[in-house]
Design a protein around this motif. Sequence first.
Motif, PDB file in Angstrom:
ATOM      1  N   ASP A 100      -1.584   7.547  -8.479  1.00  0.00           N
ATOM      2  CA  ASP A 100      -1.419   8.063  -6.942  1.00  0.00           C
ATOM      3  C   ASP A 100       0.367   8.028  -7.114  1.00  0.00           C
ATOM      4  O   ASP A 100       0.678   9.136  -6.533  1.00  0.00           O
ATOM      5  N   LYS A 128       0.826  -0.814   0.156  1.00  0.00           N
ATOM      6  CA  LYS A 128       0.327  -0.007  -0.027  1.00  0.00           C
ATOM      7  C   LYS A 128       1.180   1.211   0.142  1.00  0.00           C
ATOM      8  O   LYS A 128      -0.003   2.473  -0.719  1.00  0.00           O
ATOM      9  N   CYS A 178       4.309   0.014  -3.470  1.00  0.00           N
ATOM     10  CA  CYS A 178       3.530  -0.180  -4.732  1.00  0.00           C
ATOM     11  C   CYS A 178       2.338   1.116  -5.193  1.00  0.00           C
ATOM     12  O   CYS A 178       1.391   0.884  -4.241  1.00  0.00           O
ATOM     13  N   SER A 203      -5.131   0.144 -15.901  1.00  0.00           N
ATOM     14  CA  SER A 203      -6.222  -0.540 -14.858  1.00  0.00           C
ATOM     15  C   SER A 203      -6.538   0.092 -14.199  1.00  0.00           C
ATOM     16  O   SER A 203      -7.388  -0.402 -12.491  1.00  0.00           O
ATOM     17  N   GLY A 204      -5.534   0.707 -13.433  1.00  0.00           N
ATOM     18  CA  GLY A 204      -5.387   0.920 -11.489  1.00  0.00           C
ATOM     19  C   GLY A 204      -4.882   0.102 -10.811  1.00  0.00           C
ATOM     20  O   GLY A 204      -4.668   0.278  -9.676  1.00  0.00           O
ATOM     21  N   ALA A 205      -3.711  -1.073 -11.448  1.00  0.00           N
ATOM     22  CA  ALA A 205      -3.035  -1.778 -10.240  1.00  0.00           C
ATOM     23  C   ALA A 205      -1.835  -0.815 -10.209  1.00  0.00           C
ATOM     24  O   ALA A 205      -1.829   0.044 -10.386  1.00  0.00           O
ATOM     25  N   ARG A 206      -1.003  -1.370  -8.671  1.00  0.00           N
ATOM     26  CA  ARG A 206      -0.131  -1.274  -8.211  1.00  0.00           C
ATOM     27  C   ARG A 206       1.337  -1.842  -8.821  1.00  0.00           C
ATOM     28  O   ARG A 206       1.396  -2.803  -8.760  1.00  0.00           O
ATOM     29  N   CYS A 207       1.338  -0.533 -10.076  1.00  0.00           N
ATOM     30  CA  CYS A 207       2.320  -0.960 -10.658  1.00  0.00           C
ATOM     31  C   CYS A 207       3.765  -0.184 -10.714  1.00  0.00           C
ATOM     32  O   CYS A 207       4.330  -0.532 -11.801  1.00  0.00           O
ATOM     33  N   TYR A 254      -1.599  -2.948 -16.341  1.00  0.00           N
ATOM     34  CA  TYR A 254      -1.546  -2.487 -14.889  1.00  0.00           C
ATOM     35  C   TYR A 254      -1.387  -1.104 -14.889  1.00  0.00           C
ATOM     36  O   TYR A 254      -2.576  -0.523 -14.106  1.00  0.00           O
ATOM     37  N   THR A 261      -0.303   2.765  -7.532  1.00  0.00           N
ATOM     38  CA  THR A 261      -0.756   3.583  -9.094  1.00  0.00           C
ATOM     39  C   THR A 261      -0.924   4.394  -9.571  1.00  0.00           C
ATOM     40  O   THR A 261       0.258   5.462  -9.080  1.00  0.00           O
ATOM     41  N   GLU A 262      -1.061   4.463 -10.828  1.00  0.00           N
ATOM     42  CA  GLU A 262      -1.076   5.414 -11.594  1.00  0.00           C
ATOM     43  C   GLU A 262      -1.144   6.972 -11.323  1.00  0.00           C
ATOM     44  O   GLU A 262      -0.628   7.112 -11.388  1.00  0.00           O
TER      45      GLU A 262
END
Length: 451
Positions: A277, A269, A272, A318-322, A315, A274-275
């Motif tokens: 963030d 949290k 990692c 899609s809002g993934a933690r990337c 990623y 998201t875009e």
Amino acid sequence: MGRAFAASIQKEREVVFNQNYLAKCQVSTPHNVAEWAWSKVNEFRPEKVSKVLDLGCGDGRFSIYGDFENYNGIEIDPKHERIQNLPANVKINHDCALLTQFELHDLCIGNPPYVRHHDMDSTWRDIIANQLSETSGITIDRRANAYLYFILKALLSTKRDGIVALIVPFEWVARPSATWLRDFISSNGWSVHSYKLSDSTFPRVLTTSSLSIIDKSTTSSKWFYYRVNDDFTVTTIKSPSESSCKVLKYSKRHKDLFANRGLSPGTQKIFCLTEFDRLHNKLKIGRDVSPCVTSMKALKTDVKILTKKVFKESYVKSGARCWLIRSDKPLSKELKIYLDCVHEDERNTSTCNNREIWYKYAYPDTAQLLLSTGFIAKAPQVIENAIGAKAVGSVAGIYMAKPLPMRKIANYIRNYNFENRIVKHAGKLRKIEINQLNTVLQYALSNFRSQ
């Protein structure tokens, strides 16, 4: 016991008596399972049991189904409600079972707590491990889940010809973090009967459960495995993987080709992003963050190469933690502001707390292949890492110290029959351990070198 040690013990009792700990480990055993567990115990001990111990008794429900003279229940949560009108020969005390010394019992039965080593207070864990090691004469793997400590405590708290019957995850019969316990059991000649329960038994639990019975009256050191159906009928299975194949062995890494577990930065949290963030905190790619893969669920099963396009679509968009925070070099003003704003409670993990600087970790190397350690198909998904993303969490990295046929290695993994050689974790889900993966990589290496 010295005063300082006694004071430390008391402090750790207080650590355990907290809602965070209790929330992680309180899962009540269905009444029909408790009753069935007693029926299996009666097959091994048909006579009336004299003294029974329950190291995590909850509301005392295991005590209402057995035939015994005395029942000693230990429950850490003083607020846990008891079943009304328990028999007079049932006593429940509120204490930490692992820190309490017991006289020897004939049977230890129950459902001990499941708490990952990451979630245990490290000081308390070390006190428990040292105390149990001193009593048993064995070294305890600090990666052990709490329930493994309870199994050992049960073995140490029962008579030489006693019996232990506990509801625990089935995976303990094969996981490397439980090797020390299995070796201890086998070295004493005790036999183990592990009954793999159906996934519907504990619908809220994400691991496959079992009733594991350890019979201390034997000298055979034999292990037996069974599958339990929804109606509690029992079928013998040949191995923990439920096939005629042996469980995939564990091998140390080969210098030329090996796997490493994904980075555990402390908490995804924080580390990692998201875009959204990343943009919100004005962090730059390369300077402040680098691409990472924490899961492959977002990928289609036919994806074999992680390209910039695939990464962006699967990623980033899609809002993934990337995006992995880079704390391995001097921080930019923007990254320092972001980290300074992290609340102490958010970073209160054993990983962060054990660092000199809570956010500074060793930046991982870039793997040539990325692999999802959890899978439901014949084999785990593996992809070529064309963008240099970092492997995080349940995504393992496969590294090549010298030029090797990467695509052939990936195909070898895809075609290898993991299904019959990996113990199920939950439902259809299997999880491969890193050193099991290293075994397969060595098979692949030998295969290519023999061609």
